[in-house]
Enzyme design. Structure first.
Site, mmCIF file in Angstrom:
data_model
loop_
_atom_site.group_PDB
_atom_site.id
_atom_site.type_symbol
_atom_site.label_atom_id
_atom_site.label_comp_id
_atom_site.label_asym_id
_atom_site.label_seq_id
_atom_site.Cartn_x
_atom_site.Cartn_y
_atom_site.Cartn_z
ATOM 1 N NE ARG A 73 10.537 -5.423 -38.859
ATOM 2 C CZ ARG A 73 10.818 -4.706 -39.952
ATOM 3 N NH1 ARG A 73 10.645 -3.397 -39.943
ATOM 4 N NH2 ARG A 73 11.256 -5.279 -41.048
ATOM 5 C CD GLU A 75 14.953 -8.290 -55.743
ATOM 6 O OE1 GLU A 75 14.228 -8.414 -56.740
ATOM 7 O OE2 GLU A 75 14.593 -7.720 -54.689
#
Lengths: 175, 175
Positions: B58, B95
């Site tokens: 993006r 993560e």
């Protein structure tokens, strides 16, 4: 400006016999990038383009700039599974197997005029799938613009046969 | 213009408890898109920005338009294995596990001024990795711009602690 001279050819990439046309050297040159964006937009300043649809991922770079140039909105045409909301999906054939592109179901309103942008047209599979998605949404493709055409792969011919006003800024022989 | 009102929140996406901030509704609105691009570029018109580095995917949409706005070249910061030529690579923590971003080794010249653009800053892992790559090339990051900041994830704070002139156009509480 001779845009082709800003494109780097990488021999035998991604596999032997393929001359990869690398546009990062063009994008990185401020004058060549500006010229490419202007040329992709030039024929559409008075066409009432509401949305520029750019095809992931290199089509995002050029499409975003062309949308800004035309004062239009931008619509990402993404690979399968990348968009977070409700999508329409269109499969297309690859050399081996199939893939799909998607747009959000509310990305384009019926009747809107859309300009399709990608960096390169080869067989035209992705561009034709994007065209089908835009038409499914009831919109009209007023044109399609690419930096590079590889005419031996036939994509530009297929788009023209579908009545699309398609243009490429550079043409490279071979694949 | 209240840009945040153009961003769609998708609850529990991609997993329960996450409020996904979907900018496609902002990108698709011609006025909101133009305003976002202008705001991201506004502070840098006289900063001698030679290159705008946009982070895949993006960040390509906004970064391409900001590069055009500033008269700069565009440099794609891509995920591992996507660039066709010689690259520099920088890992960052996720993560679970690690990922990496890459730039071409000739994408930015030593001493050039670079503006980093992405759609969103969360933990800042990708942005800090991109910053490290730009600095490895001997260039200088004059600023970083994002449409969305999720301040509870700390990325903007980390960038500021590194001395980066960073800005986000909208701030959303929570993750």
């Amino acid at each position: 400006m001779d845009l082709a001279s800003f494109i780097r050819t990488i021999p035998d990439h991604p596999k032997p016999g393929i001359q990869f046309r690398d546009i990062t050297t063009l994008l990185g040159d401020a004058r060549a990038f500006a010229y490419a964006v202007e040329q992709l937009a030039a024929r559409f300043h008075n066409s009432g383009v509401a949305k520029v649809a750019g095809i992931e991922a290199r089509g995002f770079i050029l499409g975003g700039a062309v949308a800004r140039e035309l004062g239009a909105g931008f619509v990402p045409v993404r690979k399968r599974g990348k968009l977070p909301w409700r999508t329409l999906s269109q499969e297309y054939s690859l050399e081996y197997g199939v893939d799909a592109v998607e747009v959000h179901g509310d990305a384009i309103a019926p009747g809107e005029s859309v300009l399709l942008i990608d960096d390169l047209i080869a067989t035209g599979g992705t561009a034709l799938a994007a065209l089908a998605l835009i038409e499914k949404l009831g919109a009209h493709v007023v044109g399609a613009g690419f930096v590079i055409d590889l005419p031996e792969l036939g994509g530009m011919k297929r788009l023209c046969e579908r009545g699309v006003n398609a243009q490429a800024l550079c043409v490279f022989a071979g694949r």
